[in-house]
Scaffold this active site. Structure first.
Site, PDB file in Angstrom:
ATOM      1  N   ALA A  31       0.662  -3.135  -1.786  1.00 46.85           N
ATOM      2  CA  ALA A  31       0.404  -2.475  -3.071  1.00 46.85           C
ATOM      3  C   ALA A  31      -0.174  -1.090  -2.839  1.00 46.85           C
ATOM      4  O   ALA A  31      -0.837  -0.838  -1.832  1.00 46.85           O
ATOM      5  CB  ALA A  31      -0.556  -3.315  -3.916  1.00 46.85           C
ATOM      6  N   ASP A  32       0.105  -0.213  -3.787  1.00 44.58           N
ATOM      7  CA  ASP A  32      -0.457   1.134  -3.718  1.00 44.58           C
ATOM      8  C   ASP A  32      -0.668   1.648  -5.142  1.00 44.58           C
ATOM      9  O   ASP A  32       0.201   1.480  -6.002  1.00 44.58           O
ATOM     10  CB  ASP A  32       0.472   2.085  -2.969  1.00 44.58           C
ATOM     11  CG  ASP A  32      -0.185   3.432  -2.710  1.00 44.58           C
ATOM     12  OD1 ASP A  32      -1.234   3.450  -2.041  1.00 44.58           O
ATOM     13  OD2 ASP A  32       0.350   4.458  -3.168  1.00 44.58           O
ATOM     14  N   THR A  33      -1.820   2.261  -5.386  1.00 43.85           N
ATOM     15  CA  THR A  33      -2.148   2.795  -6.708  1.00 43.85           C
ATOM     16  C   THR A  33      -2.370   4.299  -6.607  1.00 43.85           C
ATOM     17  O   THR A  33      -3.060   4.773  -5.704  1.00 43.85           O
ATOM     18  CB  THR A  33      -3.420   2.117  -7.269  1.00 43.85           C
ATOM     19  OG1 THR A  33      -3.172   0.710  -7.417  1.00 43.85           O
ATOM     20  CG2 THR A  33      -3.800   2.703  -8.622  1.00 43.85           C
ATOM     21  N   GLY A  83       2.367   0.522  -7.427  1.00 41.59           N
ATOM     22  CA  GLY A  83       3.618   0.039  -6.858  1.00 41.59           C
ATOM     23  C   GLY A  83       3.349  -1.209  -6.036  1.00 41.59           C
ATOM     24  O   GLY A  83       2.311  -1.309  -5.387  1.00 41.59           O
TER      25      GLY A  83
END
Length: 199
Positions: free
Chosen positions: A97-99, A134
């Site tokens: 995950a990436d923010t 994402g």
């Protein structure tokens, strides 16, 4: 108390089909984020934390949409961990995950310094920005074979209250902004800066 208990039981029932698909294996979280780990712990979901060693050196200007940048970061994180543990048989899914925070089309990364954090927060003050997360799931099919991938993203609109110089400085001095995308963490003290959330 009854409402809380009902919520826990409801969540447990919702997750039962996923637990059955795991068939005793675990989900690997390719992140060292304490917030993501806490979410899984709160719902008592079987998982193991294996922080990704992906360097996160992608250039956001190479993507036509900011969310694509977040998804690709998530994909690279998951791929790095999946490659590292590929010989193990005790996992079923690797989750990356990436923010990112986006203001007026510009991606605001982790500030890394008080000066940069102050600059970011001044830009966010009194304005609405987008937060993209994402995610990539890499999972094994029954019988082996190549890993399958499912990637997606979510978007949230966040509006900051107008921040006084004193409030901004106090928040920066707390140290919280340094390792947060956009220079704030909405799960922590950063929530006090937010006027509204949609999505």
């Amino acid at each position: 108390y009854r409402i809380c208990l009902h919520g826990v039981l409801q969540t447990a029932n919702m997750l039962r089909p996923i637990r059955e698909l795991l068939a005793g294996r675990t989900m690997v979280l390719a992140s060292g984020s304490p917030r993501r780990r806490q979410i899984l712990e709160n719902i008592e979901f079987p998982h193991e934390v294996v922080p990704s060693q992906f360097e996160e050196n992608l250039d956001p200007s190479h993507f036509s949409e900011p969310w694509q940048y977040a998804v690709e970061n998530a994909r690279r994180k998951a791929q790095e961990v999946a490659h590292r543990i590929k010989e193990r048989q005790d996992w079923a899914v690797v989750t990356g995950a990436d923010t990112i925070v986006v203001l007026d089309g510009h991606v605001l990364e982790k500030p890394g310094s008080n000066e940069r954090a102050t600059e970011m927060l001044q830009r966010l003050s009194g304005h609405t920005h987008l937060v993209y997360t994402g995610m990539t799931l890499l999972y094994r099919q029954e019988g082996g074979g190549a890993l399958q991938e499912h990637s997606f993203h979510e978007a949230t609109e966040v509006t900051f209250a107008p921040l006084s110089a004193a409030v901004l400085q106090a928040y920066v001095d707390s140290g919280e902004p340094l390792d947060k995308a956009g220079g704030y963490g909405i799960q922590g003290l950063g929530a006090t800066l937010v006027e509204g959330v949609r999505g």
